[in-house]
Design a protein around this motif. Sequence first.
Motif, PDB file in Angstrom:
ATOM      1  N   ARG A  71     -14.604  -5.769 -13.244  1.00 30.89           N
ATOM      2  CA  ARG A  71     -15.340  -4.601 -12.760  1.00 30.89           C
ATOM      3  C   ARG A  71     -16.826  -4.896 -12.934  1.00 30.89           C
ATOM      4  O   ARG A  71     -17.235  -5.418 -13.958  1.00 30.89           O
ATOM      5  N   ALA A  72     -17.601  -4.558 -11.924  1.00 37.08           N
ATOM      6  CA  ALA A  72     -19.058  -4.693 -12.038  1.00 37.08           C
ATOM      7  C   ALA A  72     -19.565  -3.627 -12.990  1.00 37.08           C
ATOM      8  O   ALA A  72     -19.134  -2.476 -12.933  1.00 37.08           O
ATOM      9  N   THR A  73     -20.463  -4.019 -13.863  1.00 35.94           N
ATOM     10  CA  THR A  73     -21.068  -3.053 -14.789  1.00 35.94           C
ATOM     11  C   THR A  73     -22.191  -2.308 -14.070  1.00 35.94           C
ATOM     12  O   THR A  73     -22.597  -2.680 -12.963  1.00 35.94           O
ATOM     13  N   ALA A  74     -22.702  -1.294 -14.714  1.00 41.44           N
ATOM     14  CA  ALA A  74     -23.852  -0.567 -14.147  1.00 41.44           C
ATOM     15  C   ALA A  74     -25.022  -1.531 -13.960  1.00 41.44           C
ATOM     16  O   ALA A  74     -25.723  -1.481 -12.939  1.00 41.44           O
ATOM     17  N   ARG A  75     -25.203  -2.433 -14.896  1.00 38.93           N
ATOM     18  CA  ARG A  75     -26.270  -3.432 -14.775  1.00 38.93           C
ATOM     19  C   ARG A  75     -26.023  -4.338 -13.565  1.00 38.93           C
ATOM     20  O   ARG A  75     -26.945  -4.667 -12.821  1.00 38.93           O
ATOM     21  N   GLY A  76     -24.769  -4.740 -13.363  1.00 39.73           N
ATOM     22  CA  GLY A  76     -24.425  -5.564 -12.212  1.00 39.73           C
ATOM     23  C   GLY A  76     -24.658  -4.829 -10.902  1.00 39.73           C
ATOM     24  O   GLY A  76     -25.155  -5.418  -9.931  1.00 39.73           O
ATOM     25  N   MET A  77     -24.321  -3.563 -10.865  1.00 37.72           N
ATOM     26  CA  MET A  77     -24.522  -2.759  -9.649  1.00 37.72           C
ATOM     27  C   MET A  77     -26.022  -2.595  -9.346  1.00 37.72           C
ATOM     28  O   MET A  77     -26.420  -2.657  -8.189  1.00 37.72           O
ATOM     29  N   ARG A  78     -26.826  -2.411 -10.386  1.00 38.28           N
ATOM     30  CA  ARG A  78     -28.279  -2.303 -10.184  1.00 38.28           C
ATOM     31  C   ARG A  78     -28.847  -3.618  -9.659  1.00 38.28           C
ATOM     32  O   ARG A  78     -29.686  -3.622  -8.750  1.00 38.28           O
TER      33      ARG A  78
END
Length: 159
Positions: A99-106
């Motif tokens: 799963r992409a983290t919030a940091r990855g999504m940003r």
Amino acid sequence: MTQNATPPFIASLPGHLVRRLQQIAVAAFYEQTADWDVTPIQFAALQTVSENPLIDQRTLAGAIALDASTTGGVVDRLEKRGLVRRSPAKEDRRVKQLRATARGMRLLATLRPYVQRAQERIIAPLTPRQAREFIHLMEILVRENNLLSRAPLESDKTP
């Protein structure tokens, strides 16, 4: 012939031209994204994970046409940077879901326009019609030669 000139026979070979275009594509990617220390493969993996929450590593490898060991290294690096998270699947704890983290999504949201600019730079010498045709022809070549790949796309495998 100058010292760095490519011999005419080599310069006309599709394989040579594809290799050169790959070099150009990677250079254009890095030119646009150097500030974020992400490789084209890492971007592809992160983008695919973001679009497919809880995808497993084997499916990710098939989706982006990488072998399993290369995919493992890519995911390791993304995880160390806090861009993806691995968790055991409920039905089989040996399978790791991503799963992409919030940091990855940003990071993805930041990178997408730069990656798009890199793609546009690659095809800039073509007219819009030529660019559409070129992409269409590449799709045909990739699809029809899929099984020659070191890591064929799962969705394109035919018996």
